[in-house]
Design a protein around this motif. Structure first.
Motif, PDB file in Angstrom:
ATOM      1  N   PRO A 104     -65.627 -42.186  30.069  1.00 23.24           N
ATOM      2  CA  PRO A 104     -65.507 -41.623  28.720  1.00 23.24           C
ATOM      3  C   PRO A 104     -64.273 -40.722  28.610  1.00 23.24           C
ATOM      4  N   MET A 105     -63.204 -41.246  28.046  1.00 24.48           N
ATOM      5  CA  MET A 105     -61.977 -40.475  27.966  1.00 24.48           C
ATOM      6  C   MET A 105     -61.750 -39.909  26.573  1.00 24.48           C
ATOM      7  N   LEU A 106     -62.250 -40.634  25.579  1.00 21.58           N
ATOM      8  CA  LEU A 106     -61.998 -40.205  24.209  1.00 21.58           C
ATOM      9  C   LEU A 106     -62.898 -39.021  23.846  1.00 21.58           C
ATOM     10  N   TYR A 107     -62.448 -38.228  22.912  1.00 20.16           N
ATOM     11  CA  TYR A 107     -63.164 -37.044  22.426  1.00 20.16           C
ATOM     12  C   TYR A 107     -63.382 -36.013  23.530  1.00 20.16           C
ATOM     13  N   THR A 108     -62.415 -35.907  24.443  1.00 22.34           N
ATOM     14  CA  THR A 108     -62.473 -34.879  25.474  1.00 22.34           C
ATOM     15  C   THR A 108     -61.159 -34.110  25.468  1.00 22.34           C
ATOM     16  N   SER A 109     -61.076 -33.118  26.328  1.00 26.29           N
ATOM     17  CA  SER A 109     -59.820 -32.384  26.447  1.00 26.29           C
ATOM     18  C   SER A 109     -58.706 -33.302  26.903  1.00 26.29           C
ATOM     19  N   PHE A 110     -59.078 -34.282  27.749  1.00 21.70           N
ATOM     20  CA  PHE A 110     -58.055 -35.184  28.267  1.00 21.70           C
ATOM     21  C   PHE A 110     -57.410 -35.986  27.145  1.00 21.70           C
ATOM     22  N   SER A 111     -58.251 -36.578  26.288  1.00 26.87           N
ATOM     23  CA  SER A 111     -57.683 -37.409  25.226  1.00 26.87           C
ATOM     24  C   SER A 111     -56.848 -36.552  24.277  1.00 26.87           C
ATOM     25  N   LEU A 112     -57.292 -35.315  24.065  1.00 24.30           N
ATOM     26  CA  LEU A 112     -56.542 -34.439  23.175  1.00 24.30           C
ATOM     27  C   LEU A 112     -55.177 -34.106  23.780  1.00 24.30           C
ATOM     28  N   GLY A 113     -55.175 -33.769  25.075  1.00 24.45           N
ATOM     29  CA  GLY A 113     -53.916 -33.450  25.732  1.00 24.45           C
ATOM     30  C   GLY A 113     -52.987 -34.646  25.768  1.00 24.45           C
ATOM     31  N   PHE A 114     -53.558 -35.788  26.114  1.00 24.03           N
ATOM     32  CA  PHE A 114     -52.789 -37.031  26.146  1.00 24.03           C
ATOM     33  C   PHE A 114     -52.179 -37.293  24.776  1.00 24.03           C
ATOM     34  N   GLY A 115     -52.992 -37.147  23.751  1.00 27.34           N
ATOM     35  CA  GLY A 115     -52.528 -37.390  22.386  1.00 27.34           C
ATOM     36  C   GLY A 115     -51.431 -36.422  21.979  1.00 27.34           C
ATOM     37  N   LEU A 116     -51.604 -35.147  22.353  1.00 25.07           N
ATOM     38  CA  LEU A 116     -50.596 -34.138  21.998  1.00 25.07           C
ATOM     39  C   LEU A 116     -49.252 -34.480  22.636  1.00 25.07           C
ATOM     40  N   VAL A 117     -49.281 -34.789  23.922  1.00 24.85           N
ATOM     41  CA  VAL A 117     -48.033 -35.115  24.613  1.00 24.85           C
ATOM     42  C   VAL A 117     -47.402 -36.345  23.977  1.00 24.85           C
ATOM     43  N   TYR A 118     -48.242 -37.325  23.688  1.00 25.67           N
ATOM     44  CA  TYR A 118     -47.756 -38.552  23.082  1.00 25.67           C
ATOM     45  C   TYR A 118     -47.095 -38.270  21.738  1.00 25.67           C
ATOM     46  N   LEU A 119     -47.668 -37.316  21.037  1.00 27.94           N
ATOM     47  CA  LEU A 119     -47.222 -37.023  19.680  1.00 27.94           C
ATOM     48  C   LEU A 119     -45.884 -36.305  19.649  1.00 27.94           C
ATOM     49  N   ILE A 120     -45.635 -35.451  20.627  1.00 33.81           N
ATOM     50  CA  ILE A 120     -44.553 -34.493  20.460  1.00 33.81           C
ATOM     51  C   ILE A 120     -43.410 -34.679  21.431  1.00 33.81           C
ATOM     52  N   CYS A 121     -43.449 -35.709  22.307  1.00 31.73           N
ATOM     53  CA  CYS A 121     -42.410 -35.718  23.345  1.00 31.73           C
ATOM     54  C   CYS A 121     -41.004 -35.880  22.777  1.00 31.73           C
ATOM     55  N   LEU A 122     -40.901 -36.411  21.581  1.00 33.79           N
ATOM     56  CA  LEU A 122     -39.571 -36.559  20.983  1.00 33.79           C
ATOM     57  C   LEU A 122     -38.890 -35.201  20.795  1.00 33.79           C
ATOM     58  N   TYR A 123     -39.679 -34.210  20.395  1.00 32.20           N
ATOM     59  CA  TYR A 123     -39.101 -32.883  20.141  1.00 32.20           C
ATOM     60  C   TYR A 123     -38.541 -32.281  21.421  1.00 32.20           C
ATOM     61  N   MET A 124     -39.055 -32.741  22.549  1.00 35.46           N
ATOM     62  CA  MET A 124     -38.517 -32.278  23.826  1.00 35.46           C
ATOM     63  C   MET A 124     -37.317 -33.125  24.225  1.00 35.46           C
ATOM     64  N   LEU A 125     -37.416 -34.414  23.959  1.00 33.28           N
ATOM     65  CA  LEU A 125     -36.380 -35.341  24.419  1.00 33.28           C
ATOM     66  C   LEU A 125     -35.011 -35.023  23.831  1.00 33.28           C
ATOM     67  N   LEU A 126     -34.949 -34.832  22.531  1.00 35.81           N
ATOM     68  CA  LEU A 126     -33.644 -34.693  21.893  1.00 35.81           C
ATOM     69  C   LEU A 126     -32.890 -33.432  22.322  1.00 35.81           C
ATOM     70  N   PRO A 127     -33.526 -32.239  22.310  1.00 38.26           N
ATOM     71  CA  PRO A 127     -32.781 -31.059  22.784  1.00 38.26           C
ATOM     72  C   PRO A 127     -32.377 -31.171  24.251  1.00 38.26           C
TER      73      PRO A 127
END
Lengths: 328, 264
Positions: A189-212
């Motif tokens: 069970p990975m969904l609806y846990t801290s893991f899925s949230l963290g995974f999702g956050l990283v997935y969502l925002i890595c562009l903001y790190m990549l460009l600078p």
């Protein structure tokens, strides 16, 4: 307060002999409507100043500062919206509520832990990628290598969050793959846990790190690394002593950007998180929706979050101490 | 030129790059694949493939209406944000401006404030000026969100502009307004086009501002959010895939335009 010099000599003298334009602008400029309004305005210094500063300053003060100011004001009010006959006064009680109940400050702490962890994870994952694109790929191929990474980010926040569900669900891509290989018997069970949230956050925002990071690393001259190598520095030393310090600017702006975005993410925790991962934005949102219409408390909480988030980012910038970046 | 790293780390970095790309693309690929599944239960593996869900989505009035609504809001906020952003950028680069840094910081403020807080403060703001939630409020919110990006994009381009271009125009008899429209604006053109497309994408993607400022008519993200919370169906995947393909195409075009602008 503001002056703009005309280097063109005397504009009034030119106005008399109507300038010859060959486009449609000519008819506009010659029309009485223009000559008596805008045309006349730019002939005087005050007119030019007003034209240049009026709208932008009004917008900036009204729309960029106004909402924050109103939020501050309402957070100090005992009642809002104020009804007829109700006595209201300025108070700090809305802020006090935050410190009294753990159901309020735990989400904030969780929000900070998640945002910090996601920022650190993003930095570690994205740094090698940014380095690869900026220094290992040949200059001709850089645009393409970067563009490939950017493609997923044209999908919106919500669609990317949704696609993470497809990967992590009990019968999603990852679980099915693991079962096919035979590593697991029943889905993890990975969904609806801290893991899925963290995974999702990283997935969502890595562009903001990549460009600078990319733009900072790209600026490091290759000769520095060659020189260090000639002086006997191994790859690890070169990275630690040259690349890392010189890309500090990118690290600072990337981390601040990612951190501030993470703190304010709203939809992702609602879709990917579970009952244990109620973050602060969701708590705040509760004060604005539903039966408990307590705007002043919500406003106070939002301000607490804003101040702590900006403060954290500022401390981080100070500690890591990128060089003072100015806009000019 | 000698390699920065010897071959070992180089290969490792290459592998890492491709693994990262896979990580970025895998969820979206799975999401898209699921939209072709010939069953209403969202789960892998996909047995039979079908295009039925697309047919269904294309006839879904709610979806089409949400598309129209999103595009309308995006267009309106794009026009407003581009105008205001360019204007603010002109103010920042103007000669003899005092407090340049303060104006610049103020212009960037909405980009630094976390989205959630920006949305709430706007919700409070529109209620203090007695503005109802709904279309106008959403457009206002999206404009505030997009202005900083236009300012930064316009500023980058303006700084590379030779100052004597405008001087020359004035010497030839153009007043400041004419010089702006005939010299500065065409010079800004490509950067602004990129900025405009970026505004559109920001607006179409936005969820949190619309969530707080919107009325009952859903925009695309609101509709998808409501559907996801209501229960999974490959229909949502088909919807998301259509939106994804369209926005990615627009984004690629914008990237191409700004790239061309930079090299010109």
């Amino acid at each position: 307060m503001v002056s703009r010099q005309t280097t063109a000599g005397q504009p009034i003298a030119y106005a008399a002999s109507a300038p010859k334009y060959s486009t449609r602008i000519a008819s506009v400029v010659r029309s009485p409507l223009y000559q008596h309004t805008l045309g006349a305005a730019v002939e005087s210094r005050i007119g030019r100043v007003l034209l240049l500063t009026g709208v932008p300053l009004l917008w900036l003060v009204m729309m960029h500062l106004g909402p924050i100011y109103q939020m501050l004001k309402i957070s100090l009010m005992s009642h809002y919206p104020v009804q007829q006959g109700v006595d209201w006064h300025y108070t700090l009680a809305n802020y006090a509520i935050f410190f009294q109940e753990s159901i309020y400050f735990t989400p904030l702490i969780k929000s900070f832990v998640f945002a910090t962890a996601a920022t650190a994870a993003t930095l570690i994952v994205v740094y090698p990628v940014a380095y690869y694109v900026a220094k290992v790929v040949r200059p001709e191929g850089r645009s393409r290598a970067l563009l490939l990474l950017l493609v997923p980010f044209w999908a919106g926040e919500l669609i990317r969050t949704f696609s993470v569900i497809m990967l992590l669900a009990n019968r999603g891509g990852l679980n099915v793959l693991l079962r096919e290989i035979g590593w697991i018997d029943r889905p993890i069970p990975m969904l609806y846990t801290s893991f899925s949230l963290g995974f999702g956050l990283v997935y969502l925002i890595c562009l903001y790190m990549l460009l600078p990071l990319y733009s900072a690393i790209e600026k490091i001259p290759v000769q520095y690394m060659d020189a260090a190598a000639d002086l006997g520095a191994g790859p690890f030393t070169r990275f630690l002593r040259i690349i890392l310090p010189l890309s500090k600017d990118g690290i600072v702006s990337g981390c601040s950007l990612v951190f501030l975005t993470c703190i304010g993410v709203f939809a992702t925790p609602m879709l990917l998180g579970g009952p244990n991962t109620v973050l602060f934005p969701e708590t705040i949102s509760g004060f604005f929706h539903g039966a408990s219409n307590k705007w002043p408390v919500g406003a106070a909480f939002a301000l607490i979050m804003l101040v702590t988030a900006l403060f954290t980012a500022a401390i981080f910038m100070r500690l890591v101490g990128g060089k003072k970046r100015s806009a000019f | 030129m000698r390699g920065i790293f010897s071959d070992g780390p180089r290969t490792a970095l290459t592998a890492f790059y491709w693994a990262f790309l896979l990580y970025l693309l895998l969820p979206l690929t799975l999401m898209m694949a699921m939209s072709f599944k010939d069953a209403s239960f969202v789960a892998f593996p996909i047995g039979n493939w079908t295009l039925d869900w697309y047919g269904k989505v294309m006839q879904d009035k709610q979806f089409l209406d949400a598309c129209l609504y999103s595009v309308m809001i995006a267009a309106a906020s794009m026009v407003a944000a581009t105008t205001l952003g360019t204007w603010i950028a002109m103010l920042i680069v103007a000669e003899g401006i005092r407090g340049r840094m303060i104006i610049f910081a103020l212009a960037c403020l909405p980009a630094v404030v976390p989205g959630m807080i920006s949305a709430i403060s706007l919700r409070i703001f529109i209620s203090t000026i007695d503005m109802p939630t709904g279309t106008a409020a959403i457009i206002l919110g999206h404009t505030v969100h997009a202005v900083p990006f236009v300012v930064v994009m316009a500023l980058t381009r303006l700084r590379s502009m030779p100052g004597n271009l405008v001087d020359a125009a004035r010497d030839l008899g153009a007043d400041n307004v004419v010089a702006f429209f005939r010299v500065t604006l065409p010079y800004l053109g490509p950067a602004l086009l990129g900025g405009m497309i970026f505004c559109v994408l920001l607006s179409i993607d936005d969820f949190v501002r619309t969530f707080f400022l919107g009325g009952y008519r859903p925009t695309l993200p609101m509709l998808i959010f409501a559907k996801v919370q209501g229960g999974m169906s490959p229909e949502i995947n088909a919807m998301a895939t259509i939106v994804l393909v369209v926005t990615a195409a627009v984004g690629l075009y914008a990237e191409y335009m700004t790239r061309r602008a930079r090299t010109r």
